[in-house]
Design an enzyme around this catalytic site. Structure first.
Site, mmCIF file in Angstrom:
data_model
loop_
_atom_site.group_PDB
_atom_site.id
_atom_site.type_symbol
_atom_site.label_atom_id
_atom_site.label_comp_id
_atom_site.label_asym_id
_atom_site.label_seq_id
_atom_site.Cartn_x
_atom_site.Cartn_y
_atom_site.Cartn_z
ATOM 1 N N TRP A 131 32.404 36.993 86.318
ATOM 2 C CA TRP A 131 33.213 37.155 87.522
ATOM 3 C C TRP A 131 34.711 36.981 87.276
ATOM 4 C CZ3 TRP A 131 35.677 32.645 87.250
ATOM 5 C CH2 TRP A 131 35.018 31.613 86.581
ATOM 6 N N ASN A 132 35.124 36.419 86.123
ATOM 7 C CA ASN A 132 36.530 35.985 86.029
ATOM 8 C C ASN A 132 37.532 37.138 85.983
ATOM 9 O OD1 ASN A 132 35.654 36.555 83.449
ATOM 10 N ND2 ASN A 132 36.777 34.882 82.478
ATOM 11 N N LYS A 155 24.640 44.680 85.667
ATOM 12 C CA LYS A 155 24.413 43.506 86.528
ATOM 13 C C LYS A 155 25.690 42.683 86.491
ATOM 14 C CE LYS A 155 22.740 38.943 86.970
ATOM 15 N NZ LYS A 155 23.829 38.699 87.957
ATOM 16 N N HIS A 156 26.363 42.608 87.638
ATOM 17 C CA HIS A 156 27.586 41.818 87.708
ATOM 18 C C HIS A 156 27.227 40.405 88.169
ATOM 19 C CE1 HIS A 156 31.743 41.248 87.354
ATOM 20 N NE2 HIS A 156 32.215 42.223 88.098
ATOM 21 N N GLY A 207 29.770 36.452 78.837
ATOM 22 C CA GLY A 207 29.507 35.270 79.654
ATOM 23 C C GLY A 207 29.256 34.054 78.793
ATOM 24 N N SER A 208 28.370 33.195 79.280
ATOM 25 C CA SER A 208 28.150 31.908 78.620
ATOM 26 C C SER A 208 27.138 32.042 77.475
ATOM 27 C CB SER A 208 27.657 30.895 79.640
ATOM 28 O OG SER A 208 26.445 31.357 80.185
ATOM 29 N N GLU A 229 29.985 38.889 74.096
ATOM 30 C CA GLU A 229 31.352 38.367 74.258
ATOM 31 C C GLU A 229 31.198 37.022 74.971
ATOM 32 O OE1 GLU A 229 34.183 39.731 73.311
ATOM 33 O OE2 GLU A 229 33.602 41.776 72.816
HETATM 34 P P1 NAP Z 1 27.353 33.162 82.886
HETATM 35 O O1 NAP Z 1 26.794 32.124 83.739
HETATM 36 O O2 NAP Z 1 26.737 33.410 81.569
HETATM 37 O O3 NAP Z 1 27.335 34.500 83.777
HETATM 38 C C1 NAP Z 1 27.754 35.728 83.251
HETATM 39 C C2 NAP Z 1 26.788 36.803 83.725
HETATM 40 O O4 NAP Z 1 25.505 36.560 83.156
HETATM 41 C C3 NAP Z 1 26.572 36.807 85.228
HETATM 42 O O5 NAP Z 1 26.398 38.141 85.649
HETATM 43 C C4 NAP Z 1 25.303 36.008 85.386
HETATM 44 O O6 NAP Z 1 24.624 36.293 86.559
HETATM 45 C C5 NAP Z 1 24.525 36.512 84.192
HETATM 46 N N1 NAP Z 1 23.449 35.667 83.707
HETATM 47 C C6 NAP Z 1 23.416 34.321 83.622
HETATM 48 N N2 NAP Z 1 22.270 33.929 83.027
HETATM 49 C C7 NAP Z 1 21.581 35.064 82.726
HETATM 50 C C8 NAP Z 1 20.329 35.329 82.097
HETATM 51 N N3 NAP Z 1 19.534 34.353 81.642
HETATM 52 N N4 NAP Z 1 19.924 36.632 81.965
HETATM 53 C C9 NAP Z 1 20.703 37.633 82.427
HETATM 54 N N5 NAP Z 1 21.891 37.451 83.028
HETATM 55 C C10 NAP Z 1 22.330 36.174 83.172
HETATM 56 O O7 NAP Z 1 28.877 32.974 82.585
HETATM 57 P P2 NAP Z 1 29.973 32.369 83.534
HETATM 58 O O8 NAP Z 1 29.921 30.916 83.377
HETATM 59 O O9 NAP Z 1 29.892 32.945 84.891
HETATM 60 O O10 NAP Z 1 31.258 33.004 82.824
HETATM 61 C C11 NAP Z 1 32.123 32.263 82.100
HETATM 62 C C12 NAP Z 1 31.848 32.356 80.607
HETATM 63 O O11 NAP Z 1 32.082 33.678 80.174
HETATM 64 C C13 NAP Z 1 32.820 31.476 79.854
HETATM 65 O O12 NAP Z 1 32.169 30.851 78.789
HETATM 66 C C14 NAP Z 1 33.833 32.479 79.347
HETATM 67 O O13 NAP Z 1 34.562 32.020 78.233
HETATM 68 C C15 NAP Z 1 32.964 33.656 79.058
HETATM 69 N N6 NAP Z 1 33.750 34.892 79.000
HETATM 70 C C16 NAP Z 1 33.892 35.515 77.801
HETATM 71 C C17 NAP Z 1 34.651 36.686 77.714
HETATM 72 C C18 NAP Z 1 34.808 37.415 76.409
HETATM 73 O O14 NAP Z 1 35.220 38.575 76.423
HETATM 74 N N7 NAP Z 1 34.495 36.828 75.274
HETATM 75 C C19 NAP Z 1 35.272 37.197 78.856
HETATM 76 C C20 NAP Z 1 35.123 36.518 80.054
HETATM 77 C C21 NAP Z 1 34.341 35.371 80.115
HETATM 78 P P3 NAP Z 1 24.711 35.324 87.840
HETATM 79 O O15 NAP Z 1 26.106 35.325 88.296
HETATM 80 O O16 NAP Z 1 23.766 35.984 88.782
HETATM 81 O O17 NAP Z 1 24.262 33.970 87.349
#
Ligand code: NAP
Length: 458
Positions: A131-132, A155-156, A207-208, A229
């Site tokens: 989302w960021n 999937k966003h 994401g994470s 990423e």
């Molecule tokens: P997140 O919880 O991993 O969520 C990111 C996406 O993954 C969301 O769409 C989330 O859906 C989905 N998701 C979560 N668990 C999942 C699973 N088990 N299977 C499939 N989809 C799943 O990450 P966040 O905490 O929102 O985002 C922040 C992280 O992203 C930070 O660590 C940041 O550093 C990293 N990030 C990295 C980059 C890069 O380019 N390297 C860029 C931006 C952010 P829901 O919202 O429905 O949970």
């Protein structure tokens, strides 16, 4: 998973979006696969590139509206939201103008005959995004795949459904054929099922670590390629010969950008001991003086975190760090007002046995480390599970370049904070993931780099 728009500045629920059903997913997969098999995917690239140009113009024409939607949904500053809208148009334009060259055949000199690599679409992709940067993350995966001919199911994050819907609407309005991009409000287990489907050839995820590992595991189980990423714990190194005013200004900006919720913003400040006191003084004053408030107001410098959960989680993480021995030098808690505002925070004395030493703080929390010399700086910088990006400040460019080459990250920036541009590859090493997005590298992640060799006809 509930897809909802909740304004992080007020915590007012704006709208709940219905989830897509399994039947919707099947329809999206069928349309995407049909498109992949059609002359649209397999045929000349120009038709696809024209649509990308149109998409860029359409985004420009609706920039103000798009920026406001983004602020209302995830709380970034209006000026940052405008920048994000600007850059997504630039990414679309970049691939519209450069993709043909990136995907042109590459001749190989070979004793076995005339040989070349040709680049062809691979098939339907599954992407999962955070989302960021609610538009930018989508454009990073849409534009190169669209240019290459890969249909995408997306999937966003569940907290930015408005941005997700608007993005899909723009793609359709620009003239993309049915199946080229489908926004799906779905659960993790539905994502998993899609990755397993034979019609899907790969998965890209930002994401994470936990989510990345789940997606990569599923992709590997079904022998499909993935790119990840992930997060970062980026260093911001200040050498003893750096321009101190510039380092402080850029350090504050980078740490507080998007309320500290950026993968590549400065998180660990590694300071040469000769300037550590001076930097920390100036940095603390500047962090404390930042104007906190409504992200829609032009002079606000720090807005809310994206959700109430993010703010509560960050408060606990800071407390854990302090319980384990860190010193709370500034801030440390949510601000007592409506919305998810968090104080600009500085932690010092974070020792290696403190869990915080290895953690990413996704909010306005800076960690300060002091090193005696360049070798110790490199050692501290590389003592991280992550390896996304970093920044290094010094007036001695040769010294800076030498140190930069020793830092284990996907990118390093000298005398400026880490940032992004369509032509620059984006991605990390270690637990920050693998693969690259953007640039000429990003478009090649999911194309078939097919070898063709012509032997003697008779
Ligand atoms: P997140 O919880 O991993 O969520 C990111 C996406 O993954 C969301 O769409 C989330 O859906 C989905 N998701 C979560 N668990 C999942 C699973 N088990 N299977 C499939 N989809 C799943 O990450 P966040 O905490 O929102 O985002 C922040 C992280 O992203 C930070 O660590 C940041 O550093 C990293 N990030 C990295 C980059 C890069 O380019 N390297 C860029 C931006 C952010 P829901 O919202 O429905 O949970």
């Amino acid at each position: 998973m509930v897809y909802q728009t909740i304004n992080p500045t007020t915590n007012e629920l704006i709208k709940t979006y219905p989830n897509h059903t399994d039947a919707d997913i099947e329809a999206a997969l069928t349309a995407a696969h049909k498109l992949y098999k059609s002359s649209w995917s397999q045929g000349p690239i120009q038709a696809r590139l024209e649509i990308l140009e149109r998409l860029a113009d359409l985004i420009d024409s609706r920039a103000d509206e798009l920026a406001k939607i983004c602020v209302q949904e995830m709380g970034k500053l209006i000026s940052d939201a405008r920048d994000e809208v600007w850059i997504i148009a630039e990414i679309a334009r970049f691939y519209a103008r450069e993709a043909e060259g990136f995907l042109a055949p590459i001749k190989i000199e070979s004793a076995l005959g005339e040989a070349w690599i040709q680049h062809q679409p691979l098939g339907v992709m599954m992407v999962v995004e955070p989302w960021n940067f609610p538009y930018y993350q989508l454009m990073r995966v849409f534009a190169p795949n669209f240019a290459a001919g890969n249909p995408v199911l997306a999937k966003h994050a569940s907290i930015v459904p408005h941005c997700a819907s608007v993005f899909e609407g723009l793609v359709n309005e620009a003239g993309a054929p049915k199946g080229a991009w489908a926004n799906l409000f779905i659960t993790s287990s539905q994502v998993s099922d899609i990755i397993a489907d034979d019609r899907v050839v790969g998965a890209a995820m930002t994401g994470s670590e936990g989510a990345g590992a789940a997606i990569a595991t599923q992709a590997a189980k079904h022998l499909k390629k993935s790119t990840l990423e992930m997060g970062g714990n980026d260093v911001f190194i200040v050498l003893d010969d750096a321009d101190m005013d510039k380092a402080i200004k850029d350090g504050v900006f980078s740490r507080l950008h998007i309320s500290g919720q950026e993968c590549i913003c400065a998180k660990r400040f590694v300071l040469h001991e000769k300037i550590a006191g001076e930097f920390l003084d100036g940095f603390t004053k500047a962090m404390a003086a930042v104007k906190i408030g409504d992200p829609m107001e032009e002079d606000t410098r720090l807005g809310p975190l994206s959700s109430a959960g993010a703010s509560a989680g960050l408060a606990k993480q800071v407390q854990r760090a302090v319980d384990a021995g860190a010193t709370l030098h500034l801030g440390g808690k949510p601000i007592n007002r409506s919305g998810n505002f968090f104080e600009p925070t500085i932690l010092t004395n974070v020792t290696r046995d403190n869990p915080a030493y290895f953690e990413e703080f996704f909010g306005p929390v800076a960690q300060i480390y002091v090193a005696k010399n360049d070798d110790e700086i490199v050692e501290l910088a590389n003592d991280s599970r992550f390896g996304l990006a970093g920044a290094l400040f010094s007036k001695n460019i040769e010294r800076a370049k030498t140190l930069a080459s020793r830092i284990e990250t996907g990118a390093i920036w000298i005398n400026t904070f880490a940032s992004t541009a369509p032509e620059l590859p984006f991605g990390g090493v270690k637990r920050s993931g693998y693969g690259r997005e953007l640039s000429h590298l990003g478009i090649k992640e999911f194309v078939n780099q097919k070898l063709v060799v012509v032997g003697e006809a008779a």
